[in-house]
Design a protein around this motif. Structure first.
Motif, short mmCIF file in Angstrom:
data_model
loop_
_atom_site.label_atom_id
_atom_site.label_comp_id
_atom_site.label_asym_id
_atom_site.label_seq_id
_atom_site.Cartn_x
_atom_site.Cartn_y
_atom_site.Cartn_z
N GLY A 53 0.80 -1.22 0.00
CA GLY A 53 0.00 0.00 0.00
C GLY A 53 0.83 1.26 0.00
O GLY A 53 2.06 1.24 -0.03
N TYR A 54 0.12 2.40 0.01
CA TYR A 54 0.73 3.73 0.13
C TYR A 54 1.65 4.02 -1.05
O TYR A 54 1.41 3.54 -2.16
CB TYR A 54 1.44 3.86 1.48
N SER A 55 2.72 4.77 -0.83
CA SER A 55 3.55 5.21 -1.97
C SER A 55 4.30 4.04 -2.61
O SER A 55 4.62 4.09 -3.80
CB SER A 55 4.52 6.31 -1.53
N ALA A 56 4.57 2.98 -1.85
CA ALA A 56 5.27 1.83 -2.43
C ALA A 56 4.43 1.13 -3.49
O ALA A 56 4.98 0.41 -4.35
CB ALA A 56 5.65 0.84 -1.33
N ARG A 58 2.96 2.35 -6.00
CA ARG A 58 3.23 2.85 -7.36
C ARG A 58 4.44 2.15 -7.95
O ARG A 58 4.40 1.65 -9.08
CB ARG A 58 3.45 4.37 -7.32
N ALA A 59 5.53 2.09 -7.20
CA ALA A 59 6.73 1.42 -7.72
C ALA A 59 6.46 -0.07 -7.92
O ALA A 59 6.92 -0.66 -8.90
CB ALA A 59 7.90 1.63 -6.76
N THR A 68 -1.75 4.31 -8.25
CA THR A 68 -2.41 3.32 -7.41
C THR A 68 -1.95 3.50 -5.97
O THR A 68 -0.81 3.94 -5.74
CB THR A 68 -2.09 1.89 -7.88
N ASP A 69 -2.79 3.15 -5.01
CA ASP A 69 -2.37 3.13 -3.60
C ASP A 69 -2.34 1.70 -3.05
O ASP A 69 -2.10 1.51 -1.85
CB ASP A 69 -3.26 4.02 -2.74
N LEU A 70 -2.58 0.69 -3.91
CA LEU A 70 -2.55 -0.70 -3.47
C LEU A 70 -2.24 -1.60 -4.66
O LEU A 70 -2.93 -1.52 -5.69
CB LEU A 70 -3.89 -1.09 -2.84
N MET B 1 -7.03 0.67 -3.76
CA MET B 1 -8.08 1.69 -3.92
C MET B 1 -9.37 1.20 -3.26
O MET B 1 -9.54 0.00 -3.06
CB MET B 1 -8.32 1.97 -5.40
N TYR B 54 -3.83 8.70 -0.43
CA TYR B 54 -2.44 8.97 -0.07
C TYR B 54 -1.75 9.80 -1.16
O TYR B 54 -2.37 10.60 -1.82
CB TYR B 54 -1.71 7.65 0.23
N SER B 55 -0.45 9.58 -1.37
CA SER B 55 0.28 10.47 -2.29
C SER B 55 -0.14 10.26 -3.74
O SER B 55 -0.03 11.18 -4.55
CB SER B 55 1.79 10.26 -2.13
N ALA B 56 -0.65 9.08 -4.09
CA ALA B 56 -1.09 8.85 -5.47
C ALA B 56 -2.29 9.72 -5.84
O ALA B 56 -2.55 9.96 -7.01
CB ALA B 56 -1.44 7.38 -5.67
N ARG D 58 10.43 1.75 3.27
CA ARG D 58 11.36 1.45 2.17
C ARG D 58 12.80 1.72 2.59
O ARG D 58 13.68 0.89 2.41
CB ARG D 58 11.00 2.27 0.93
N THR D 67 9.98 -2.28 -2.50
CA THR D 67 8.57 -1.88 -2.49
C THR D 67 7.84 -2.53 -1.32
O THR D 67 7.01 -3.41 -1.49
CB THR D 67 7.89 -2.27 -3.81
N ASP D 69 5.66 -1.63 2.43
CA ASP D 69 5.00 -0.58 3.22
C ASP D 69 5.11 -0.87 4.73
O ASP D 69 4.52 -0.13 5.53
CB ASP D 69 3.55 -0.40 2.81
#
Lengths: 86, 86, 86, 86, 86
Positions: A53-56, A58-59, A68-70, B1, B54-56, D58, D67, D69
């Motif tokens: 989840g969260y910013s991870a 996306r990568a 995406t957040d998940l 999401m 979140y940041s996305a 991270r 990646t 969380d």
């Protein structure tokens, strides 16, 4: 990361640009809550997966621009309904 | 999401700069909680949508400077009240 | 973003540097939970506001160096106790 | 950070690239919820640990490209079941 | 930010690098949940504090490399048990 189970695909018409070409799945967490995830590895309904989840997220989706957040991070080999609901 | 349902528009007088020109909607999640989201794609009350948090959420709003933590990412074609409440 | 109601100001003695000059408010969410927010727009007790969380809260505070995780993003014009508690 | 207890290792077949070589553990929080974490320090089942979440996870994993969380940040020396469940 | 009360120090043996030299405290939120925080300002058990979470926690700790997701941001002057539990 969370442990979830893949329920089904999700079909959307209008999407924001960076989600347009992604595979979306509906997953269920142990409490029965539904989430929508990006699936970069190819899962099928019933698979137990780990979600990032969260910013991870996306990568993990393969491109930090993907909004995406998940995101599914892996398929769990040896999970069971009993253990999942513990 | 998350999967949510659009409830209504939200009107605000004073806003921080980067939200000033955005369309804001009130959405309801399956548990009945209300959230405020930026709507970059144009939804109407009753639509089932996926929300990106979140940041996305900033990039999903079309500009990373937009100070949102929740943005509509797509309209779901084939959702139903029954399935939503499961 | 979340819908909250401004309860009161918050007075702190020792603060980390980047919060030192900010106006802090205590807000209450619909479930009755209290949060502390940075208020960049000037609100008063009783105002219904939208709060912006996570990394967007810093930019919403007017400076990404401000170490906040929750910032008031706007004042809602037409909210009511009934609707809020729904 | 959260206090959790290491339960077991987690074996996955398919994984996203940046998790491929990491040690994953299942941890349990005080409420009994299970999470999956990256373990950069080497823990064993039964250890009480602190877990670091969100974007800090991270860097805590030793490489911001990983990646995750949620990452184990340390082993707690003097924790007890009684205190944990308080 | 959240309002919490400092409970005690936390002693850990093995830690990830960027937490190694930090003061860690156990704090309790109004619901009685325990969290572990970095304390950059020097608090003592019983102090009511505001805690800063997510990515802002790193900067609040005085160095964005510090891998924390929760940091004490200030000591509240005029808080009380009654108000806290409201």
């Amino acid at each position: 990361m969370q442990i979830s189970r893949v329920v089904r695909d999700l079909v959307t018409t209008k999407r924001v640009f960076w989600l347009a070409s992604k595979s979306l799945r509906v997953v269920e967490d142990p409490a029965g809550n539904l989430d929508v995830v990006v699936d970069p590895i190819g899962t099928k309904p019933g698979d137990y997966v780990i979600t990032i989840g969260y910013s991870a997220a996306r990568a993990a989706a393969g491109n930090p621009n993907i909004t995406t957040d998940l995101t599914i991070g892996g398929i769990i080999d040896d999970w069971s309904e009993e253990r999942w609901r513990d």
